[in-house]
Design a protein around this motif. Structure first.
Motif, mmCIF file in Angstrom:
data_model
loop_
_atom_site.group_PDB
_atom_site.id
_atom_site.type_symbol
_atom_site.label_atom_id
_atom_site.label_comp_id
_atom_site.label_asym_id
_atom_site.label_seq_id
_atom_site.Cartn_x
_atom_site.Cartn_y
_atom_site.Cartn_z
ATOM 1 N N ALA A 34 10.370 33.281 -26.213
ATOM 2 C CA ALA A 34 11.097 31.419 -26.174
ATOM 3 C C ALA A 34 10.453 31.045 -24.754
ATOM 4 O O ALA A 34 11.177 30.832 -24.058
ATOM 5 N N PRO A 35 9.082 30.730 -24.788
ATOM 6 C CA PRO A 35 8.355 30.039 -23.557
ATOM 7 C C PRO A 35 9.455 28.774 -23.180
ATOM 8 O O PRO A 35 9.354 28.599 -21.798
ATOM 9 N N ASP A 36 9.736 28.241 -23.591
ATOM 10 C CA ASP A 36 10.662 26.715 -23.068
ATOM 11 C C ASP A 36 12.366 27.648 -22.127
ATOM 12 O O ASP A 36 12.655 26.472 -22.339
ATOM 13 N N ARG A 37 12.215 28.394 -22.815
ATOM 14 C CA ARG A 37 13.911 28.974 -22.275
ATOM 15 C C ARG A 37 13.443 29.987 -20.999
ATOM 16 O O ARG A 37 12.441 30.806 -20.930
ATOM 17 N N ALA A 38 14.529 30.421 -20.225
ATOM 18 C CA ALA A 38 14.062 30.712 -18.792
ATOM 19 C C ALA A 38 15.020 32.383 -19.826
ATOM 20 O O ALA A 38 15.941 32.661 -20.046
ATOM 21 N N ARG A 39 13.999 33.576 -19.214
ATOM 22 C CA ARG A 39 14.892 34.619 -19.151
ATOM 23 C C ARG A 39 15.370 35.165 -17.928
ATOM 24 O O ARG A 39 14.975 35.116 -16.506
ATOM 25 N N ILE A 40 16.616 35.889 -17.894
ATOM 26 C CA ILE A 40 17.467 36.754 -16.490
ATOM 27 C C ILE A 40 18.264 37.305 -16.625
ATOM 28 O O ILE A 40 18.495 37.483 -18.329
ATOM 29 N N SER A 41 18.110 38.058 -15.864
ATOM 30 C CA SER A 41 18.329 40.177 -15.875
ATOM 31 C C SER A 41 19.500 39.624 -16.666
ATOM 32 O O SER A 41 21.108 39.101 -16.549
ATOM 33 N N VAL A 42 19.794 40.895 -16.857
ATOM 34 C CA VAL A 42 21.511 40.906 -17.615
ATOM 35 C C VAL A 42 22.122 40.825 -16.748
ATOM 36 O O VAL A 42 23.131 40.118 -16.742
ATOM 37 N N TYR A 43 21.750 41.511 -15.567
ATOM 38 C CA TYR A 43 23.218 41.799 -14.462
ATOM 39 C C TYR A 43 23.661 41.226 -14.209
ATOM 40 O O TYR A 43 24.883 40.422 -13.262
ATOM 41 N N ALA A 44 22.482 40.055 -14.062
ATOM 42 C CA ALA A 44 23.068 38.498 -13.174
ATOM 43 C C ALA A 44 23.166 37.393 -14.420
ATOM 44 O O ALA A 44 23.552 35.725 -14.030
ATOM 45 N N GLN A 45 23.753 37.912 -15.805
ATOM 46 C CA GLN A 45 24.104 36.745 -15.855
ATOM 47 C C GLN A 45 25.837 36.370 -16.547
ATOM 48 O O GLN A 45 26.430 35.359 -16.793
ATOM 49 N N GLY A 46 26.790 37.353 -15.843
ATOM 50 C CA GLY A 46 28.223 37.160 -15.474
ATOM 51 C C GLY A 46 28.918 36.774 -14.559
ATOM 52 O O GLY A 46 27.632 36.137 -13.238
ATOM 53 N N ARG A 47 29.558 37.745 -13.516
ATOM 54 C CA ARG A 47 30.400 37.513 -12.050
ATOM 55 C C ARG A 47 29.454 37.694 -11.707
ATOM 56 O O ARG A 47 28.780 39.264 -11.655
ATOM 57 N N ASP A 48 29.150 37.892 -10.504
ATOM 58 C CA ASP A 48 28.861 38.341 -8.921
ATOM 59 C C ASP A 48 29.478 39.389 -8.932
ATOM 60 O O ASP A 48 29.763 40.082 -8.910
ATOM 61 N N TYR A 49 28.491 40.512 -9.397
ATOM 62 C CA TYR A 49 28.755 42.332 -8.993
ATOM 63 C C TYR A 49 29.115 42.618 -8.145
ATOM 64 O O TYR A 49 30.859 43.496 -8.276
ATOM 65 N N HIS A 50 28.473 42.452 -7.331
ATOM 66 C CA HIS A 50 28.719 42.893 -5.835
ATOM 67 C C HIS A 50 30.576 42.591 -5.171
ATOM 68 O O HIS A 50 31.763 43.381 -5.260
ATOM 69 N N ASP A 51 31.386 41.609 -5.974
ATOM 70 C CA ASP A 51 32.700 41.365 -6.024
ATOM 71 C C ASP A 51 33.141 42.211 -6.623
ATOM 72 O O ASP A 51 34.368 42.741 -6.166
ATOM 73 N N VAL A 52 33.310 42.404 -8.000
ATOM 74 C CA VAL A 52 33.403 42.671 -9.099
ATOM 75 C C VAL A 52 33.854 44.321 -8.939
ATOM 76 O O VAL A 52 35.700 44.731 -8.725
ATOM 77 N N VAL A 53 32.819 44.435 -8.392
ATOM 78 C CA VAL A 53 33.015 46.071 -8.082
ATOM 79 C C VAL A 53 33.959 46.408 -6.602
ATOM 80 O O VAL A 53 34.614 47.150 -7.146
ATOM 81 N N LYS A 54 32.997 45.815 -5.765
ATOM 82 C CA LYS A 54 34.212 46.009 -4.727
ATOM 83 C C LYS A 54 35.774 45.939 -5.195
ATOM 84 O O LYS A 54 36.445 46.510 -3.835
ATOM 85 N N LYS A 55 36.884 44.634 -5.126
ATOM 86 C CA LYS A 55 38.107 44.663 -5.377
ATOM 87 C C LYS A 55 38.007 46.123 -6.593
ATOM 88 O O LYS A 55 38.958 45.994 -5.956
ATOM 89 N N ARG A 56 37.430 46.451 -7.768
ATOM 90 C CA ARG A 56 37.885 47.577 -7.995
ATOM 91 C C ARG A 56 38.453 48.614 -7.165
ATOM 92 O O ARG A 56 38.463 50.118 -6.875
ATOM 93 N N LEU A 57 36.909 48.673 -6.781
ATOM 94 C CA LEU A 57 36.508 49.769 -5.457
ATOM 95 C C LEU A 57 38.199 50.213 -4.585
ATOM 96 O O LEU A 57 38.846 50.885 -3.917
ATOM 97 N N LYS A 58 38.073 48.487 -4.084
ATOM 98 C CA LYS A 58 39.300 48.814 -3.493
ATOM 99 C C LYS A 58 41.119 49.578 -3.375
ATOM 100 O O LYS A 58 41.713 49.642 -2.962
ATOM 101 N N ALA A 59 40.866 48.351 -4.350
ATOM 102 C CA ALA A 59 41.646 49.208 -5.765
ATOM 103 C C ALA A 59 42.233 50.562 -5.865
ATOM 104 O O ALA A 59 43.300 51.489 -5.616
#
Length: 355
Positions: free
Chosen positions: A99-124
């Motif tokens: 689908a060349p008219d569309r952009a491919r974004i890596s799966v990991y970057a399609q949701g919330r920033d994992y840095h923030d989500v994972v760190k919150k869980r680690l702190k808990a």
């Protein structure tokens, strides 16, 4: 004051309780490893850096003494709690390949920033651990610190580093965000995970830029994730066509891993569910983003970290690969962009579109 390791009554009992609490907090995988240096692990890192495979990521070499082992970063550490959060995709990561008219974004970057989500869980989890063992000390790390999460994850038994160098889990495939808790507690280490890649080379053969000079070795300078995220300035001509419509990261070597058939989206945290506007965005709309628009669209996303200029540069290469004459209208104004990498990429894209 010199810190001393904390001795606990039953290390096995505590590791079981930690693993149970980790699952309750939202981690899909949990394991334990020693914080001491592993000569084989640190030797491989030194060789990889010595061969220049890290490209322009000078920060990896600059903090080698910290990265060699957990105790190199924090001498008082005795154990590592290695953790993983699943981001198993709900959609086919390769769906937009044609689908060349569309952009491919890596799966990991399609949701919330994992840095923030994972760190919150680690702190808990760290707070819970201190409540159980008040004399213990802890430090939490997610990606940005000089920590070798993948080798530590293998040592802690939650997976093994596959031929694509990423961690692979029997239960969660290639889709794990990794984090670590260093602690002064003496915890019973797990048995390191056994490599189960066998004779498979699907990930190596799938790489569009041949970024694997050998199994288990990644040359970041050829990797699309590195080129679209870490690399500054113009991307070398030899890789531009191979980018296709990938504008942020690349999932190809992960997506083809046979172990992903065991991964279940049921384990994925809701924060990592893809935002609708990032699953199949139109390239023409992304090319029109100014700095303010870029920040608005990618607020709370890891994509925001690379900035508008590098992002639009990537979109221009994708536009040049699209063979879609309708892109010319969106590309042409960018030949006058003040960022030289953007203006050069726009000229490159126009040449391809007009030919």
């Amino acid at each position: 004051m010199v810190n001393t390791p904390v001795t606990i009554g039953s290390a096995n009992d505590l590791t079981d309780r930690i693993a149970n609490e980790a699952r309750a907090i939202g981690f899909a995988a949990c394991g334990f490893a020693s914080a001491a240096e592993d000569p084989l692990r640190s030797g491989r890192l030194e060789q990889w850096l010595g061969e220049g495979n890290h490209g322009s990521m000078e920060w990896m070499e600059a903090r080698l003494h910290h990265r060699r082992s957990p105790q190199g970063l924090w001498p008082e550490a005795r154990s590592v709690i290695a953790l993983g959060m699943s981001y198993a995709p709900t959609l086919d990561p390769m769906a937009l390949e044609n689908a060349p008219d569309r952009a491919r974004i890596s799966v990991y970057a399609q949701g919330r920033d994992y840095h923030d989500v994972v760190k919150k869980r680690l702190k808990a989890l760290a707070r819970w651990l201190i409540a159980q063992e008040p004399s213990a000390q802890v430090k939490v790390f997610v990606d940005t610190a000089p920590v070798m999460e993948k080798p530590l994850g293998e040592a802690a038994g939650i997976g093994w580093q596959g031929k694509h160098t990423n961690l692979v889990s029997r239960d969660h495939g290639s889709w794990l965000f990794l984090g670590a808790i260093y602690t002064t507690l003496d915890l019973t280490p797990a048995t390191p995970h056994r490599d189960q890649c066998g004779s498979c080379r699907a990930c190596l053969d799938a790489c569009p830029t041949k970024a694997f000079p050998a199994p288990y070795t990644l040359d970041a300078r050829r990797c699309i994730s590195y080129l679209t995220i870490e690399h500054k300035g113009a991307i070398p001509n030899e890789f531009r066509e191979a980018l296709g419509n990938r504008i942020y990261g690349c999932d190809d070597c992960l997506a083809v891993c046979p172990w992903n058939k065991f991964a279940s989206e049921a384990y994925a945290a809701s924060e990592f569910l893809p935002r609708a506007e990032l699953t199949a965005p139109r390239l023409r709309e992304l090319l029109a983003l100014d700095d303010a628009g870029f920040r608005k669209v990618f607020s709370g996303s890891p994509i925001k970290r690379i900035g508008r200029d590098r992002f639009v540069r990537n979109c221009l290469y994708a536009a040049g690969n699209s063979a879609d004459g309708a892109m010319v209208e969106a590309v042409a104004p960018l030949t006058h962009d003040p960022d030289p990498a953007i203006s050069e990429a726009a000229h490159w894209a126009l040449t391809r579109l007009n030919s």
